[in-house]
Scaffold this motif. Structure first.
Motif, short mmCIF file in Angstrom:
data_model
loop_
_atom_site.label_atom_id
_atom_site.label_comp_id
_atom_site.label_asym_id
_atom_site.label_seq_id
_atom_site.Cartn_x
_atom_site.Cartn_y
_atom_site.Cartn_z
N LEU A 34 0.84 -1.21 0.00
CA LEU A 34 0.00 0.00 0.00
C LEU A 34 0.87 1.25 0.00
O LEU A 34 0.58 2.21 -0.71
CB LEU A 34 -0.93 0.00 1.22
N MET A 35 1.92 1.26 0.79
CA MET A 35 2.76 2.46 0.82
C MET A 35 3.48 2.65 -0.50
O MET A 35 3.67 3.78 -0.97
CB MET A 35 3.74 2.41 1.99
N ALA A 38 0.98 4.13 -2.72
CA ALA A 38 0.70 5.52 -2.31
C ALA A 38 1.84 6.44 -2.76
O ALA A 38 1.60 7.50 -3.34
CB ALA A 38 0.52 5.59 -0.79
N ASN A 64 3.32 7.00 9.08
CA ASN A 64 3.22 6.44 7.73
C ASN A 64 2.88 7.49 6.68
O ASN A 64 3.14 7.27 5.50
CB ASN A 64 2.17 5.33 7.71
N ASP A 68 4.82 7.70 3.10
CA ASP A 68 4.37 7.95 1.72
C ASP A 68 5.26 9.01 1.05
O ASP A 68 5.59 8.89 -0.13
CB ASP A 68 2.92 8.48 1.72
N LEU A 131 1.58 14.84 8.37
CA LEU A 131 0.58 14.11 9.15
C LEU A 131 -0.60 13.77 8.25
O LEU A 131 -1.02 14.59 7.43
CB LEU A 131 0.05 14.98 10.30
N GLY A 132 -1.15 12.57 8.45
CA GLY A 132 -2.33 12.17 7.70
C GLY A 132 -3.47 11.83 8.64
O GLY A 132 -3.81 12.62 9.53
N GLY A 134 -3.46 9.95 11.04
CA GLY A 134 -3.03 9.65 12.41
C GLY A 134 -3.22 10.82 13.36
O GLY A 134 -2.96 10.69 14.57
N VAL A 135 -3.68 11.96 12.85
CA VAL A 135 -3.85 13.12 13.73
C VAL A 135 -4.96 12.85 14.75
O VAL A 135 -6.07 12.49 14.38
CB VAL A 135 -4.19 14.37 12.89
N ALA A 136 -4.59 13.02 15.99
CA ALA A 136 -5.58 12.87 17.05
C ALA A 136 -6.05 14.27 17.42
O ALA A 136 -5.25 15.11 17.81
CB ALA A 136 -4.95 12.19 18.26
N ARG A 144 -1.95 18.67 23.26
CA ARG A 144 -0.54 18.30 23.22
C ARG A 144 0.27 19.43 22.61
O ARG A 144 -0.25 20.23 21.84
CB ARG A 144 -0.33 16.99 22.47
N VAL A 167 -0.26 15.08 1.04
CA VAL A 167 -0.45 13.64 0.95
C VAL A 167 -1.56 13.22 1.91
O VAL A 167 -1.47 13.44 3.11
CB VAL A 167 0.86 12.91 1.29
N ASP A 168 -2.62 12.70 1.37
CA ASP A 168 -3.79 12.20 2.09
C ASP A 168 -4.64 13.32 2.68
O ASP A 168 -5.85 13.35 2.47
CB ASP A 168 -3.39 11.18 3.16
N LEU A 205 -5.78 9.29 -0.21
CA LEU A 205 -5.35 7.91 -0.50
C LEU A 205 -6.38 6.91 0.00
O LEU A 205 -6.92 7.07 1.11
CB LEU A 205 -4.00 7.65 0.15
N LEU A 229 -5.68 3.27 -4.46
CA LEU A 229 -4.61 2.29 -4.23
C LEU A 229 -5.03 0.88 -4.67
O LEU A 229 -4.52 -0.12 -4.15
CB LEU A 229 -4.17 2.27 -2.75
#
Ligand SMILES: NC(=O)C1=CN([C@@H]2O[C@H](COP(=O)(O)OP(=O)(O)OC[C@H]3O[C@@H](n4cnc5c(N)ncnc54)[C@H](OP(=O)(O)O)[C@@H]3O)[C@@H](O)[C@H]2O)[C@@H](O)CC1
Ligand SMILES: [K+]
Length: 508
Positions: A34-35, A38, A64, A68, A131-132, A134-136, A144, A167-168, A205, A229
Motif C-alpha cells: 500500500l505504501m 501511495a 506512515n 508515503d 501528518l495524515g 493519524g492526527v488525534a 498536546r 499527501v492524504d 489515498l 490504491l
C-alpha cells in the motif's frame, strides 16, 4: 487516480472506516504494497502538477504519512528531480513501512535537510507528508504541544511560495471534521495571504474523507484528487456522501402553473414594529422561488399591509396571512420574520402541507419547546419539513455554541435532523444535509462569494420551489443547495454577486 469534481457523487469514509479498509487490504497484499502504491501515486501527481519544478521539497512526518512522502521522494529522485527531504522520524522508532521507504529514499540518493530550503519559488513544489489520518484531535484528549520542528515545517508549508501537494490530508486537518487539531491551525489561512494564493492540491489515498469537504477543509485542501490504491470499499458503508448534480426533471408540455405548486413566503417584519424593515428578506426568498420554477408565489409580509405590490416583481402575489390556504401550500417561513413571526408560527407549523423553516422561525423555535414538538409531529404525520440554519442558528437549536457546531458539522447536522425529525441543512463551507436514518451528504458547490446578505433567503426560496414541484424533502434540499452553490461557482468574475441577482439566476 482522478480529480474530484462536483459532477458526480462520491462516497466518503471517516478515519475508522479507512483504517478498517486499510487493515483488510494490507492483510490481502504483500508487505509494504500500500505504501509503495501511495508513494508512486504521489510522485506521479507531483510530476503532472509541476513538470518543470527545479526543486521538490518533501516534508515527511514520523508516521506512515511521512512514509508515503519518503516513497515518493525515491521515485522523484530516480526520475531526475532535485529532491530535498526533511524527515522528522527516526529509523529505530519509525513504523516498519515508513522505515523501509526511508531506506529506499536513501538508496536513491535524495538530499536531506533539517528545514525547508529558503530559495523555493513559484516554479518549485512542496509535498506535505507530515501528518495524515493519524492526527488525534478529539476535544476530549489532553491538548498536546506539537514538536517544534513539526511546527516549523507546517509554517513553511502554509507560507510557501511554491505550490503544495498534501499527501492524504493537509497536515493537522482532522479527516472526520474538517477542523485542524489544537495547536496545528495555520496562523493565517492560506487563502487569506496578501498575495496571489499558491495552488494547493491534496491527494487523498484509499478513500475520500469527509473533512476534505466541509468546515476549514475545503480551503485547506484546495483541489482534491483520489487514488484508491487499487482497493475497493467492498462492504464498508460510507459515513457520508459528497453530493452530485440533480438529474433534470423534465417538464411535460401539457403542464400549467398549478403543476409546479404554490409557494407562500411568510416573513418580513415591517419597519413600524421595531424600526427594522425586513421585507427584503421575504421578497428575496419569493423571487428565488419564482425563478426556481414555482408555479405561483404568494408573499405574506408581517408589516401590517404596507406593501401591496412589489413593482420589480409583479408576479409575486401579496396575501394577508388569514387569506392563505395553509393545507395546500408549500410554506417558506422565517426570512426576515423578526419577532412578528412568533404569532404565525404555531399555525404554519401545524397546518402547512410542506414547510421550509429559516432564520427567525428557527430562532423562535429554539426558545419554545412547544414549537419544537410541533415540528417533530410534522415528521410523524409525514408532512415534509426542511430546516436551513446557519451555524449560529444551529447552535441555538441544539443548545450548543457555534464553535461546538463547527467542531463537527456532520454530527451537528445529524443531531438537528434527529431532534427535529426533519431534513436539516447546515449551511456554511461544505453545507451538510442530514435526515433521520440516512447517511448525510456534503454539498460540493459554492464559494465565498455567497457570503453576502440575503443569499440564505434565496436558498430557502429555492428549497420551497423544489418541494412545491413534488420533490421529497431530502431531494428538494440537496438539489437546491447544489444549484445555489453552482450559480455562485459559474458567476462572472467581474459581476457583483448580490442576493437579488442570484435569485434571478438560480433557475439556470
Ligand atoms: N490508510 C491507508 O490505507 C494508508 C495509509 N497510508 C498513509 O499512512 C497515514 C497514516 O499513518 P499513521 O497512522 O502512521 O499516522 P500519521 O498520519 O502519519 O500521523 C502519526 C504521527 O502524528 C503524530 N500526531 C498525531 N496527532 C498529533 C497532534 N495532534 N499533534 C502533533 N502530532 C500528532 C503522532 O505522534 P504520536 O501520537 O505517535 O506521538 C505520529 O507521530 C495515512 O494518512 C496515509 O498517508 C498509506 O501509506 C497507505 C495506505
Ligand atoms: K499530509
Amino acid at each position: 487516480m482522478h480529480r474530484i469534481t462536483p459532477h458526480q457523487p462520491h462516497p466518503l469514509f471517516n478515519t475508522a472506516a479507512t483504517r478498517r479498509l486499510e487493515k483488510a487490504a494490507a492483510a490481502a497484499l504483500p508487505p509494504h504494497t500500500l505504501m509503495q502504491r501511495a508513494g508512486l501515486a504521489v510522485a506521479q501527481l507531483a510530476q503532472a502538477l509541476a513538470p518543470h519544478a527545479r526543486t521538490v521539497w518533501i516534508a515527511c512526518g514520523p508516521g506512515n504519512n511521512g512514509g508515503d512522502g519518503l516513497e515518493a521522494a525515491m521515485h522523484l529522485q530516480r526520475s531526475g528531480r532535485k529532491v530535498i527531504v526533511t524527515w522528522l522520524g527516526q529509523p529505530d522508532t519509525a513504523p516498519a513501512d515508513a522505515r523501509a521507504s526511508w531506506q529506499r529514499a536513501r538508496d536513491a540518493g535524495v538530499a536531506w535537510a533539517d528545514a525547508a530550503p529558503n530559495d523555493l519559488d513559484a516554479n518549485d513544489l512542496c509535498i506535505d507528508a507530515l501528518l495524515g489520518i493519524g492526527v488525534a484531535s478529539s476535544p476530549h484528549s489532553p491538548p498536546r504541544t506539537p514538536d517544534a520542528r513539526l511546527l516549523t515545517c507546517l509554517q513553511a508549508l502554509h507560507h510557501s511560495p511554491a505550490p503544495v501537494l498534501a499527501v492524504d490530508l493537509p497536515s493537522g486537518l482532522d479527516a472526520d471534521t474538517g477542523q485542524f487539531a489544537a495547536g496545528l491551525t495555520p496562523d493565517t489561512p492560506p487563502h487569506l495571504h496578501h498575495r496571489a494564493p499558491t495552488p494547493r492540491h491534496t491527494l487523498s489515498l484509499l478513500t475520500l474523507k469527509p473533512g476534505l469537504f466541509t468546515a476549514t477543509g475545503r480551503d485547506a485542501a484546495g483541489h482534491v484528487w483520489l487514488d484508491d490504491l487499487g482497493v475497493e470499499p467492498g462492504h464498508e458503508p460510507p459515513n457520508a456522501w459528497l453530493s452530485g448534480p440533480a438529474l433534470p426533471a423534465p417538464r411535460a408540455h401539457a403542464s400549467h402553473k398549478g403543476s409546479y405548486g404554490d409557494v407562500a413566503v411568510v416573513g418580513g417584519e415591517g419597519l413600524a414594529a421595531r424600526g427594522m424593515g425586513m421585507a427584503g428578506a421575504a421578497l428575496l426568498a419569493a423571487s428565488a422561488a419564482l425563478h426556481s420554477g414555482a408555479g405561483r408565489v404568494l408573499v405574506t409580509l408581517l408589516d401590517d399591509g404596507h406593501l401591496q405590490l412589489d413593482p420589480q416583481q409583479p408576479e409575486l402575489m401579496l396575501r394577508r396571512f388569514d387569506a392563505l390556504a395553509l393545507e395546500q401550500l408549500t410554506m417558506v417561513c422565517g426570512c426576515g420574520g423578526g419577532q412578528a413571526i412568533a404569532h404565525v408560527l404555531p399555525e404554519v407549523i401545524s397546518r402547512a402541507a410542506r414547510l421550509v423553516l429559516d432564520a427567525d422561525a428557527l430562532n423562535t423555535i429554539a426558545t419554545q419547546a412547544a414549537l419544537h414538538a410541533l415540528v417533530v409531529a410534522r415528521g410523524q404525520h409525514g408532512q415534509p419539513t426542511v430546516i436551513t440554519p446557519h451555524p449560529l442558528e444551529a447552535a441555538r437549536l441544539l443548545g450548543l455554541t457555534t464553535a461546538e457546531v463547527q467542531a463537527d458539522r456532520l454530527d451537528a447536522a445529524q443531531q438537528l435532523a434527529d431532534q427535529f425529525n426533519c431534513v436539516a441543512v447546515l449551511k456554511g463551507s461544505g453545507t451538510v444535509i442530514a435526515a433521520p436514518d440516512r447517511v448525510p451528504a456534503i454539498n460540493p458547490t459554492g464559494n465565498a462569494r455567497l457570503a453576502t446578505a440575503g443569499t440564505g433567503d434565496v436558498l430557502a426560496g429555492m428549497v420551497g420551489a423544489h418541494l412545491a414541484a413534488g420533490a421529497s424533502a431530502w431531494r428538494a434540499a440537496s438539489e437546491a443547495v447544489y444549484q445555489h452553490g453552482q450559480a455562485a461557482d459559474v458567476w462572472p468574475a467581474g459581476l457583483a454577486l448580490t442576493a437579488s441577482a442570484l435569485a434571478r439566476r438560480v433557475g439556470g
